[in-house]
Design a protein around this motif. Sequence first.
Motif, mmCIF file in Angstrom:
data_model
loop_
_atom_site.group_PDB
_atom_site.id
_atom_site.type_symbol
_atom_site.label_atom_id
_atom_site.label_comp_id
_atom_site.label_asym_id
_atom_site.label_seq_id
_atom_site.Cartn_x
_atom_site.Cartn_y
_atom_site.Cartn_z
ATOM 1 N N LEU A 63 14.863 69.307 -33.972
ATOM 2 C CA LEU A 63 13.364 68.755 -35.781
ATOM 3 C C LEU A 63 13.664 69.071 -36.678
ATOM 4 C CD1 LEU A 63 11.331 67.139 -35.520
ATOM 5 C CD2 LEU A 63 9.972 69.134 -35.269
ATOM 6 N N GLY A 64 14.078 70.854 -36.955
ATOM 7 C CA GLY A 64 14.535 70.590 -38.445
ATOM 8 C C GLY A 64 15.550 69.900 -38.903
ATOM 9 N N GLU A 65 16.851 69.913 -38.113
ATOM 10 C CA GLU A 65 18.394 69.328 -38.183
ATOM 11 C C GLU A 65 17.636 67.404 -38.687
ATOM 12 O OE1 GLU A 65 21.167 69.815 -34.851
ATOM 13 O OE2 GLU A 65 21.567 71.108 -35.894
ATOM 14 N N THR A 66 17.545 67.515 -37.912
ATOM 15 C CA THR A 66 17.021 65.775 -38.466
ATOM 16 C C THR A 66 16.732 65.745 -39.622
ATOM 17 O OG1 THR A 66 15.779 66.146 -36.321
ATOM 18 C CG2 THR A 66 17.441 64.369 -35.468
ATOM 19 N N MET A 67 15.449 66.815 -39.610
ATOM 20 C CA MET A 67 14.833 66.427 -40.832
ATOM 21 C C MET A 67 15.695 66.746 -42.283
ATOM 22 S SD MET A 67 10.924 67.779 -40.040
ATOM 23 C CE MET A 67 10.494 68.257 -41.973
ATOM 24 N N VAL A 68 16.068 67.642 -42.244
ATOM 25 C CA VAL A 68 17.263 67.594 -42.974
ATOM 26 C C VAL A 68 17.773 66.417 -43.861
ATOM 27 C CG1 VAL A 68 18.919 68.858 -43.762
ATOM 28 C CG2 VAL A 68 17.375 70.676 -43.519
ATOM 29 N N ILE A 69 18.592 65.722 -42.165
ATOM 30 C CA ILE A 69 19.445 64.770 -42.474
ATOM 31 C C ILE A 69 18.407 63.371 -43.214
ATOM 32 C CG2 ILE A 69 21.866 63.407 -40.966
ATOM 33 C CD1 ILE A 69 21.669 65.931 -39.428
ATOM 34 N N PHE A 70 17.726 63.758 -42.560
ATOM 35 C CA PHE A 70 17.275 61.941 -43.442
ATOM 36 C C PHE A 70 16.396 62.228 -44.222
ATOM 37 C CE2 PHE A 70 12.506 60.720 -43.735
ATOM 38 C CZ PHE A 70 12.686 59.538 -43.335
ATOM 39 N N THR A 71 15.863 63.844 -44.839
ATOM 40 C CA THR A 71 16.255 63.554 -46.374
ATOM 41 C C THR A 71 16.877 63.718 -47.381
ATOM 42 O OG1 THR A 71 14.529 66.257 -45.672
ATOM 43 C CG2 THR A 71 15.034 65.345 -47.880
ATOM 44 N N ALA A 72 18.530 64.057 -46.861
ATOM 45 C CA ALA A 72 19.227 64.035 -47.655
ATOM 46 C C ALA A 72 19.406 61.815 -47.557
ATOM 47 C CB ALA A 72 20.490 64.530 -46.482
ATOM 48 N N GLY A 73 19.658 61.798 -46.247
ATOM 49 C CA GLY A 73 19.587 60.282 -46.630
ATOM 50 C C GLY A 73 18.765 59.703 -47.077
ATOM 51 N N VAL A 74 17.751 59.586 -46.979
ATOM 52 C CA VAL A 74 16.391 59.079 -48.493
ATOM 53 C C VAL A 74 16.819 59.086 -50.203
ATOM 54 C CG1 VAL A 74 14.598 59.776 -49.140
ATOM 55 C CG2 VAL A 74 14.568 59.798 -46.507
ATOM 56 N N ALA A 75 17.458 60.747 -49.993
ATOM 57 C CA ALA A 75 17.666 60.618 -51.474
ATOM 58 C C ALA A 75 18.766 59.917 -51.702
ATOM 59 C CB ALA A 75 17.994 62.900 -51.339
ATOM 60 N N ALA A 95 19.272 67.437 -22.416
ATOM 61 C CA ALA A 95 17.857 68.406 -22.142
ATOM 62 C C ALA A 95 18.301 69.945 -23.057
ATOM 63 C CB ALA A 95 18.871 69.003 -21.076
ATOM 64 N N VAL A 96 20.113 69.824 -23.393
ATOM 65 C CA VAL A 96 20.258 71.862 -24.283
ATOM 66 C C VAL A 96 19.288 71.113 -25.688
ATOM 67 C CG1 VAL A 96 21.851 72.703 -25.794
ATOM 68 C CG2 VAL A 96 21.894 72.040 -22.815
ATOM 69 N N LEU A 97 19.847 70.234 -26.120
ATOM 70 C CA LEU A 97 19.469 69.113 -28.086
ATOM 71 C C LEU A 97 17.724 69.777 -27.569
ATOM 72 C CD1 LEU A 97 22.343 66.999 -28.792
ATOM 73 C CD2 LEU A 97 21.708 68.530 -29.602
ATOM 74 N N ALA A 98 17.516 68.479 -27.110
ATOM 75 C CA ALA A 98 15.720 67.933 -27.096
ATOM 76 C C ALA A 98 14.925 68.978 -26.628
ATOM 77 C CB ALA A 98 15.481 66.648 -26.549
ATOM 78 N N SER A 99 15.321 70.751 -25.776
ATOM 79 C CA SER A 99 14.198 70.951 -24.936
ATOM 80 C C SER A 99 14.680 73.270 -24.874
ATOM 81 C CB SER A 99 14.363 71.099 -23.415
ATOM 82 O OG SER A 99 13.026 71.590 -22.890
ATOM 83 N N TYR A 100 16.215 73.409 -24.675
ATOM 84 C CA TYR A 100 15.944 74.212 -25.159
ATOM 85 C C TYR A 100 16.282 74.742 -26.613
ATOM 86 C CZ TYR A 100 17.735 74.651 -20.354
ATOM 87 O OH TYR A 100 17.696 74.433 -18.873
ATOM 88 N N ARG A 101 16.333 73.876 -27.171
ATOM 89 C CA ARG A 101 16.305 74.660 -28.847
ATOM 90 C C ARG A 101 16.299 73.461 -29.497
ATOM 91 N NH1 ARG A 101 22.085 72.892 -31.797
ATOM 92 N NH2 ARG A 101 21.085 71.862 -33.181
ATOM 93 N N GLY A 102 14.809 72.557 -29.133
ATOM 94 C CA GLY A 102 14.348 71.246 -29.302
ATOM 95 C C GLY A 102 13.668 71.415 -30.865
ATOM 96 N N PHE A 103 13.271 72.697 -31.218
ATOM 97 C CA PHE A 103 12.356 73.144 -33.055
ATOM 98 C C PHE A 103 13.761 72.942 -34.078
ATOM 99 C CE2 PHE A 103 9.064 75.202 -30.963
ATOM 100 C CZ PHE A 103 7.521 74.090 -31.522
ATOM 101 N N ASP A 104 14.971 73.390 -33.047
ATOM 102 C CA ASP A 104 16.367 73.516 -34.004
ATOM 103 C C ASP A 104 16.711 72.116 -34.471
ATOM 104 O OD1 ASP A 104 18.462 74.499 -35.492
ATOM 105 O OD2 ASP A 104 19.381 75.126 -33.878
#
Lengths: 203, 103, 160, 112
Positions: free
Chosen positions: A163-175, A152-161
């Motif tokens: 989302l940003g984190e996973t995007m950064v990690i995804f980009t790093a992984g692709v690179a 609940a905390v990760l996906a709702s209270y700080r959901g946008f945070d």
Amino acid sequence: MNNDFVPTLTPIVLLDLSLLTMLIFVAFTMLKSRHLFAVAMLSGIYSLLSAAFFVSLDAVDVAFTEAAVGAGISSVLMLGAMLLTSRREKPVISNRAPVALAVVFAVGSVLFYATIDMPAFGDPNAPANVSIGQEYVERTPDEIAVPNIVTAVLASYRGFDTLGETMVIFTAGVAVMLLLGAGSVRGGKPVDDVPVGDPKDGE
Amino acid sequence: MFGAATAAIVIAMALALIRACAGPSLYDRVLAGNSFGTKTVLLLGSMGFLSGRPDFLDIALLYALINFVGTIAILKFFRYRTFAVSMDGAAAVKPVFGEGDRQ
Amino acid sequence: MQRIIILGFALAALWLLLSGYFDEPLLLGFGAASVILCVWLAHRAGMLDPEGAPGGVFLGIFGYLLWLVIEIGKANLAVARQALAVEPKLSPKMIRVPAKQTTGVGRVIFANSITLTPGTVSVDLGDDSVLVHALTQDLADEAALADMGDRVVKIERRPV
Amino acid sequence: MIDLGLIRDVLSWAAFLTGGAFVLTGSIGMVRFPDFFTRMHAAGVTDTAGAELILIGMALQAPNWITVVKLGFVGAFLFFTSPVATHAIAHAAWVVGLKPMLGPELEREDAE
């Protein structure tokens, strides 16, 4: 705040101690070893150990991540990187650096001194257990329908945070995947292995 | 009684660790890593029971899967040097071995 | 189509059993969505063929598993004795055992049974034989391994 | 009247002790045995008898049926994946040309 909590030597504490001993042992072996494949395998084992340690500290979500990333993906990525380079680390010429050693010891002893002021391990009256954390535990079932509070905390209270984190990690992984050439059938070209050190070592 | 099982598992983990550090061949290390993973799964289970809350068995489940997939991925990588799947079947990609793989 | 429905039910049961929530509409919705996604992916990847989801082989497998568990127990004692012996009497041996199974699934079951039994590990799986590494001369019992192969042939059925 | 709780405790004690003994034995064998192919057999002891017995012992003590189901899944995964992993390691070593020690004298020679 009443401070009547007395830490005792429970089986769980003994287990933690043995896990930490093994962690230190693995870490020093990794430092000593010059054989990169051994280091990659040991780092996988290190992740498994630390994930088990996280579970015993009740940090289940961290343990999940550690298991998936540390033991799964990262040892594979390390092997991928290893195939592009030599199998052995160059021998290190150990030159003593007394100043650096002194700084490390000074900082370490200050940190040790600081731990004396910390609440005892498992103290229910520790600040982390009594302040805002309790608020989340009480309010999550009413505010968000997800039964797991961490989710609940990760996906709702700080959901946008998140989302940003996973995007950064995804980009790093692709690179990283692009750098390793994982998309081509042949993969990256291995560099000829230049044996360094004693060839009779057998590794 | 969970303490007894946990102690046995921890000692076994230490022994597997010795094998992983000693090697000598690459496959010994992979074997030790795989065996260590199995023991971690057991440890997670017994740890949950030891602390009186066996609700975290999902992690043991996840570990059992990751351990298997990881072992296979490492071996596949060493055999074919890539994760990419050849469209003509794996046999189309000739196994490549470096000097260091035999030992 | 039959396989799609069976896979969907299996995945739904897995989700329900692992989550343990039966009356939360939100979570059940997420579960249904992930089940549908998984089934669609499996269908699209072409995994729902007789090899990926064998039907006929399951009929006799429980009797076989019971027999296998007893064999595994016996072999475990044999290997444990060697591991704990003051002076282990190891005499490793490689033997080639014929694999008379007609389907790929049958051969895989046979090879995995050999590996599951401690003391024997299938090293190489060919089209009609399995290369087995055995820990001692006694464990490299070709008659016993052939018997295991016959049992696998018995439970093996043609793909449905 | 037979005490069911006592029977359960005795059974799970037996499962834990034998399972733990098997796990330990397998690891001892993994350290002691002379070459990769023999160590593989020792690891198999841990994977089958040791792991499944300890899981059975835990299932006997489980507080609710969902825990039993999860333990069953863990057991099934280990039962089906461990031989595949062992075979994969053995096959990889064999294909690369790692020579097993053979015969009572433990000589490294070409097997085939």
